[in-house]
Write an enzyme that holds these catalytic residues in place. Structure first.
Site: not given
Ligand code: NDP
Length: 308
Positions: A223, A271
């Protein structure tokens, strides 16, 4: 069974078709068409709506549509409501592919060769065999374990680090803060597959980079907020880190003038390391619902104390 899906509408239509096929008895609805909110048992969402329990007073389980569940505001969720993250084979396979691609790209010096190509430079460098390249994977959960299985099969020297001790075939496992320095010293390519928690926020920083062998490389697919961006730029500047493959950033997307975009030693992807695949995810979710309804433990229940 009354289920509401609140996430990407296009993928939601695929979920609806799969539910119709695999669980025709279920009432599957796409947000915002939720039917009678009092009858909603389960919510599948990336972001739940505000005032969740006022909206769905009889909600039994909140399912995350993704592998992480760090996006939820737990203060707004009743303590007894189970929150379940996504564990499904399609998502795991996607991450195995991404990690393998990134590690192979770094192992075979591709950022350097792409730069050379742009400069019109034909300059070979020594090729290191996989067996001599040490890969360190942070996070030995669903994704870390599967990625390491692929990397060991390619012949890399594999190391892994987790919070509690683990035992994985062909992998030298390290655990906890006390063993972090030895793990880092054994990581020529460091791969982060950690969940975002209070402990992992900002973990990829100057101190950690200085514990890696000089010229190590980084793959960040956990993350964004785990990475201290100025510290990475400084480590690239000194050569402590030679290259980085980043799939997650903070924020996403980065501002258009951010130095990562054009950095010759950074590969940036939006992502996409792994995505939930409806075909396999619906089967996993239905299995979890059945377990819940039989009073059996579900897989992927978030431990709010631990933070993942
Ligand atoms: P799991 O919960 O299965 O595994 C998490 C692992 O991290 C465990 O091994 C755990 O240790 C370890 N861990 C957690 N906290 C610490 C800590 N403080 N110190 C050391 N180790 C720690 O998660 P998954 O493998 O399913 O997913 C990992 C993460 O990958 C997700 O949370 C998400 O952030 C990210 N992700 C990114 C995607 C992308 O497209 N970029 C897609 C999907 C996921 P222990 O074994 O001791 O519990």
């Amino acid at each position: 069974m009354n289920i509401v899906y609140k996430s990407d509408p296009e993928r939601g239509r695929r979920w609806a078709a799969l539910f119709a096929e695999l669980a025709p008895e279920a009432q599957f609805r796409l947000w915002p068409e939720v039917g009678d909110p009092e009858t909603v048992d389960y919510l599948i969402a990336w972001q739940p709506p505000d005032n969740l329990m006022q909206r769905f007073p009889n909600l039994k389980v909140l399912f995350s549509v993704g592998a992480g569940a760090d996006q939820f505001d737990y203060a707004g969720l009743p303590p007894g409501l189970p929150v379940v993250r996504m564990i499904e084979p399609g998502l795991t396979q996607g991450m195995v592919e991404y990690v393998t691609f990134a590690v192979l790209g770094l192992h075979r010096d591709m950022p350097r060769y792409l730069h050379q190509q742009q400069c019109g430079e034909w300059q070979p460098h020594p090729v290191m065999p996989a067996a001599r390249r040490r890969i360190g994977v942070m996070g030995l959960g669903q994704l870390g374990e599967a990625s390491l299985a692929a990397l060991t099969a390619l012949g890399f020297s594999c190391h892994g680090w987790s919070r509690t001790p683990r035992d994985l075939p062909g992998v030298r496992c390290w655990a906890g803060q006390a063993e972090l320095p030895d793990f880092l010293a054994a990581s020529d390519i460091l791969v982060c597959l950690l969940p975002l928690t209070a402990e992992t926020r900002g973990l990829l920083n100057r101190d950690l980079f200085s514990g890696l062998p000089h010229g190590a490389a980084l793959v960040q697919a956990g993350r964004g907020p785990q990475l201290n961006q100025p510290d990475l730029l400084a480590a690239l500047e000194t050569g402590q880190i030679r290259a980085a493959v980043l799939d997650v950033t903070d924020p996403e997307p980065l501002p258009s003038d951010h130095p990562f975009w054009a950095h010759p030693s950074i590969w940036l992807t939006p992502h996409i390391a792994s995505q939930t695949q409806p075909e396999s995810a619906v089967a996993s979710l239905l299995e979890n619902v059945r377990r819940f309804e039989r009073g059996e433990p579900m897989t992927g229940v978030v431990d709010r104390q631990r933070g993942y």
